[in-house]
Design a protein around this motif. Sequence first.
Motif, PDB file in Angstrom:
ATOM      1  N   PHE A   6       0.835  -1.198   0.000  1.00 55.35           N
ATOM      2  CA  PHE A   6       0.000   0.000   0.000  1.00 55.35           C
ATOM      3  C   PHE A   6       0.875   1.256   0.000  1.00 55.35           C
ATOM      4  O   PHE A   6       0.613   2.217  -0.747  1.00 55.35           O
ATOM      5  CB  PHE A   6      -0.903  -0.030   1.237  1.00 55.35           C
ATOM      6  CG  PHE A   6      -1.846   1.138   1.365  1.00 55.35           C
ATOM      7  CD1 PHE A   6      -2.877   1.333   0.456  1.00 55.35           C
ATOM      8  CD2 PHE A   6      -1.720   2.047   2.414  1.00 55.35           C
ATOM      9  CE1 PHE A   6      -3.762   2.400   0.576  1.00 55.35           C
ATOM     10  CE2 PHE A   6      -2.595   3.119   2.550  1.00 55.35           C
ATOM     11  CZ  PHE A   6      -3.618   3.286   1.624  1.00 55.35           C
ATOM     12  N   ASN A   7       1.918   1.243   0.801  1.00 54.37           N
ATOM     13  CA  ASN A   7       2.848   2.384   0.850  1.00 54.37           C
ATOM     14  C   ASN A   7       3.556   2.577  -0.485  1.00 54.37           C
ATOM     15  O   ASN A   7       3.722   3.709  -0.962  1.00 54.37           O
ATOM     16  CB  ASN A   7       3.885   2.174   1.954  1.00 54.37           C
ATOM     17  CG  ASN A   7       3.292   2.304   3.350  1.00 54.37           C
ATOM     18  OD1 ASN A   7       2.222   2.877   3.528  1.00 54.37           O
ATOM     19  ND2 ASN A   7       3.987   1.773   4.339  1.00 54.37           N
ATOM     20  N   ASP A   8       3.979   1.463  -1.095  1.00 52.16           N
ATOM     21  CA  ASP A   8       4.681   1.541  -2.384  1.00 52.16           C
ATOM     22  C   ASP A   8       3.781   2.127  -3.472  1.00 52.16           C
ATOM     23  O   ASP A   8       4.266   2.738  -4.431  1.00 52.16           O
ATOM     24  CB  ASP A   8       5.161   0.147  -2.812  1.00 52.16           C
ATOM     25  CG  ASP A   8       6.301  -0.367  -1.948  1.00 52.16           C
ATOM     26  OD1 ASP A   8       6.924   0.447  -1.224  1.00 52.16           O
ATOM     27  OD2 ASP A   8       6.558  -1.589  -1.974  1.00 52.16           O
ATOM     28  N   ALA A   9       2.468   1.949  -3.292  1.00 54.24           N
ATOM     29  CA  ALA A   9       1.511   2.476  -4.270  1.00 54.24           C
ATOM     30  C   ALA A   9       1.118   3.919  -3.960  1.00 54.24           C
ATOM     31  O   ALA A   9       0.254   4.493  -4.641  1.00 54.24           O
ATOM     32  CB  ALA A   9       0.268   1.591  -4.314  1.00 54.24           C
ATOM     33  N   GLY A  10       1.722   4.509  -2.939  1.00 56.99           N
ATOM     34  CA  GLY A  10       1.453   5.909  -2.618  1.00 56.99           C
ATOM     35  C   GLY A  10       0.811   6.143  -1.279  1.00 56.99           C
ATOM     36  O   GLY A  10       0.666   7.282  -0.826  1.00 56.99           O
ATOM     37  N   GLY A  11       0.371   5.052  -0.608  1.00 56.08           N
ATOM     38  CA  GLY A  11      -0.242   5.212   0.709  1.00 56.08           C
ATOM     39  C   GLY A  11      -1.612   5.866   0.641  1.00 56.08           C
ATOM     40  O   GLY A  11      -2.296   5.811  -0.391  1.00 56.08           O
ATOM     41  N   LEU A  12      -1.989   6.508   1.725  1.00 57.65           N
ATOM     42  CA  LEU A  12      -3.278   7.196   1.794  1.00 57.65           C
ATOM     43  C   LEU A  12      -3.057   8.679   1.557  1.00 57.65           C
ATOM     44  O   LEU A  12      -2.630   9.402   2.452  1.00 57.65           O
ATOM     45  CB  LEU A  12      -3.927   6.965   3.164  1.00 57.65           C
ATOM     46  CG  LEU A  12      -5.320   7.570   3.337  1.00 57.65           C
ATOM     47  CD1 LEU A  12      -6.337   6.835   2.464  1.00 57.65           C
ATOM     48  CD2 LEU A  12      -5.751   7.522   4.807  1.00 57.65           C
ATOM     49  N   ASN A  13      -3.303   9.102   0.343  1.00 58.15           N
ATOM     50  CA  ASN A  13      -3.078  10.506  -0.028  1.00 58.15           C
ATOM     51  C   ASN A  13      -1.668  10.946   0.331  1.00 58.15           C
ATOM     52  O   ASN A  13      -1.437  12.052   0.827  1.00 58.15           O
ATOM     53  CB  ASN A  13      -4.104  11.408   0.674  1.00 58.15           C
ATOM     54  CG  ASN A  13      -5.531  11.036   0.315  1.00 58.15           C
ATOM     55  OD1 ASN A  13      -5.830  10.713  -0.829  1.00 58.15           O
ATOM     56  ND2 ASN A  13      -6.419  11.073   1.307  1.00 58.15           N
ATOM     57  N   ALA A  19      -5.529  -6.397   7.397  1.00 59.85           N
ATOM     58  CA  ALA A  19      -4.929  -5.190   6.812  1.00 59.85           C
ATOM     59  C   ALA A  19      -5.780  -4.654   5.667  1.00 59.85           C
ATOM     60  O   ALA A  19      -5.961  -3.434   5.518  1.00 59.85           O
ATOM     61  CB  ALA A  19      -3.512  -5.507   6.330  1.00 59.85           C
ATOM     62  N   LYS A  20      -6.329  -5.540   4.861  1.00 57.22           N
ATOM     63  CA  LYS A  20      -7.193  -5.127   3.752  1.00 57.22           C
ATOM     64  C   LYS A  20      -8.446  -4.424   4.272  1.00 57.22           C
ATOM     65  O   LYS A  20      -8.867  -3.386   3.734  1.00 57.22           O
ATOM     66  CB  LYS A  20      -7.583  -6.350   2.917  1.00 57.22           C
ATOM     67  CG  LYS A  20      -6.496  -6.883   2.020  1.00 57.22           C
ATOM     68  CD  LYS A  20      -6.307  -5.975   0.825  1.00 57.22           C
ATOM     69  CE  LYS A  20      -5.399  -6.566  -0.210  1.00 57.22           C
ATOM     70  NZ  LYS A  20      -5.231  -5.693  -1.388  1.00 57.22           N
ATOM     71  N   HIS A  21      -9.065  -4.991   5.312  1.00 55.72           N
ATOM     72  CA  HIS A  21     -10.260  -4.371   5.892  1.00 55.72           C
ATOM     73  C   HIS A  21      -9.938  -2.975   6.424  1.00 55.72           C
ATOM     74  O   HIS A  21     -10.712  -2.024   6.232  1.00 55.72           O
ATOM     75  CB  HIS A  21     -10.806  -5.232   7.033  1.00 55.72           C
ATOM     76  CG  HIS A  21     -11.239  -6.612   6.630  1.00 55.72           C
ATOM     77  ND1 HIS A  21     -11.729  -6.904   5.379  1.00 55.72           N
ATOM     78  CD2 HIS A  21     -11.271  -7.778   7.335  1.00 55.72           C
ATOM     79  CE1 HIS A  21     -12.039  -8.197   5.325  1.00 55.72           C
ATOM     80  NE2 HIS A  21     -11.776  -8.736   6.491  1.00 55.72           N
ATOM     81  N   PHE A  22      -8.795  -2.852   7.085  1.00 51.59           N
ATOM     82  CA  PHE A  22      -8.389  -1.571   7.656  1.00 51.59           C
ATOM     83  C   PHE A  22      -8.197  -0.522   6.552  1.00 51.59           C
ATOM     84  O   PHE A  22      -8.691   0.608   6.653  1.00 51.59           O
ATOM     85  CB  PHE A  22      -7.099  -1.739   8.457  1.00 51.59           C
ATOM     86  CG  PHE A  22      -6.504  -0.461   8.953  1.00 51.59           C
ATOM     87  CD1 PHE A  22      -7.056   0.194  10.049  1.00 51.59           C
ATOM     88  CD2 PHE A  22      -5.391   0.104   8.334  1.00 51.59           C
ATOM     89  CE1 PHE A  22      -6.506   1.391  10.513  1.00 51.59           C
ATOM     90  CE2 PHE A  22      -4.838   1.288   8.785  1.00 51.59           C
ATOM     91  CZ  PHE A  22      -5.398   1.938   9.879  1.00 51.59           C
ATOM     92  N   ILE A  23      -7.508  -0.899   5.499  1.00 47.27           N
ATOM     93  CA  ILE A  23      -7.248   0.041   4.400  1.00 47.27           C
ATOM     94  C   ILE A  23      -8.559   0.471   3.744  1.00 47.27           C
ATOM     95  O   ILE A  23      -8.760   1.656   3.446  1.00 47.27           O
ATOM     96  CB  ILE A  23      -6.288  -0.592   3.361  1.00 47.27           C
ATOM     97  CG1 ILE A  23      -4.868  -0.678   3.946  1.00 47.27           C
ATOM     98  CG2 ILE A  23      -6.284   0.221   2.069  1.00 47.27           C
ATOM     99  CD1 ILE A  23      -3.901  -1.475   3.094  1.00 47.27           C
TER     100      ILE A  23
END
Length: 388
Positions: A62-69, A316-320
């Motif tokens: 998720f971080n490698d893809a840019g994270g959350l905004n 982790a998927k649910h959290f994201i």
Amino acid sequence: MKKSALGSLAALAAAALVLSGCSGADGGGGGGSIVVGSVNTKSGAATFPESSLAAKAVFDAFNDAGGLNGKKIDYKALDDKGDPAGATAAARELVGSDEAVAMVGSASLLECDLNAKYYEQQGIVSVPGIGVDTGCFNNKSISPANVGPYNDMTLTLTYGSEVKKLNDICILLEIAGSTRPSYQAAIDKWTAATGKKPKYVDDTVPYGAADYTPYIVKARQQGCKALAVNGVEPDAIAQVKAANAQGWNDVTWLFLTSTYSENFAKAVDNAGAGIYVPAEFYPFTEQSDITKEWRDLMTKNNIPLTSFSQGGFLAAKHFIEAIKTIKGDVTRESVAKALRDAAPMSNPMIGDPYKFGQVPAAGWPIVLKSGTHRWEKAATDWLRLPKS
């Protein structure tokens, strides 16, 4: 004047600390990061290391893809060593010192019971990958991704009596902490729904015993035809081999998801009349598009393919999915609200959609037969808890 000014500055600094510490108002850790924690039993008699490893792999991707905004998740997974003092200390380090906004992917033998009240006090929620102890399933701040050992016990007993039509089922229990009443409730749920009762129950079976022969011999003497057991993988292997050594080759085993691993299958030559498990997630030993994303990520990160890593992955998927709905700062309050308000989250790896605060109640029956060294589906669909 000088003394007064210094006092005012000190008061302002203290107020700022209180505000930032009480809810993770800076996004959890500052610097554009979102601190997420987990407490795990990675060492000791019964271990669950894969869940947090899997959660970390999801967060790294998720971080490698840019994270959350643009904000990255700073994931901290601590080992409680199966020790009560270690579990409470780990939670306080993550929540109090590191200012985590949520706990995700935890897998501990005892941490939920010990830390549930603290989590409530701190306004932080937890999504364990693998809920184990009783506190994981009866607290409004904790909601695991998995079915859990108690519903698992009801499911495996139901499969044994209602699908396999087994009689004279006996139960061997390894008890940690205050879990005995919860296992009894699981057994009672099965009895209420089916009218069946265990022929014999032994709740003195230890974790990590050097020799399980005395417990197996006693069960056989009681006239047991099937054994429902809650042991973790190494204990379960030792129990099966103890039965093998006694020449008990016609016993049917009804284990929990904790034994479902490729390592277990490789270790067992003689499975008696069969080893049955209600897998809490879609059977990972089946080559399927359903598990492809999880399998590829675990393989890339050298993480064992087990139900524990499935649980961590899903937590982790649910959290994201939940935090993507947050408008504004990512804080303990906003994360808790996002998770509690989220609609049920579907995933083909689970029988029931995940909804924070609701315990899943489905497992997929699988079987390990003698000499095969591989798990196979024992059903074409999910098995669900019986209604009493």
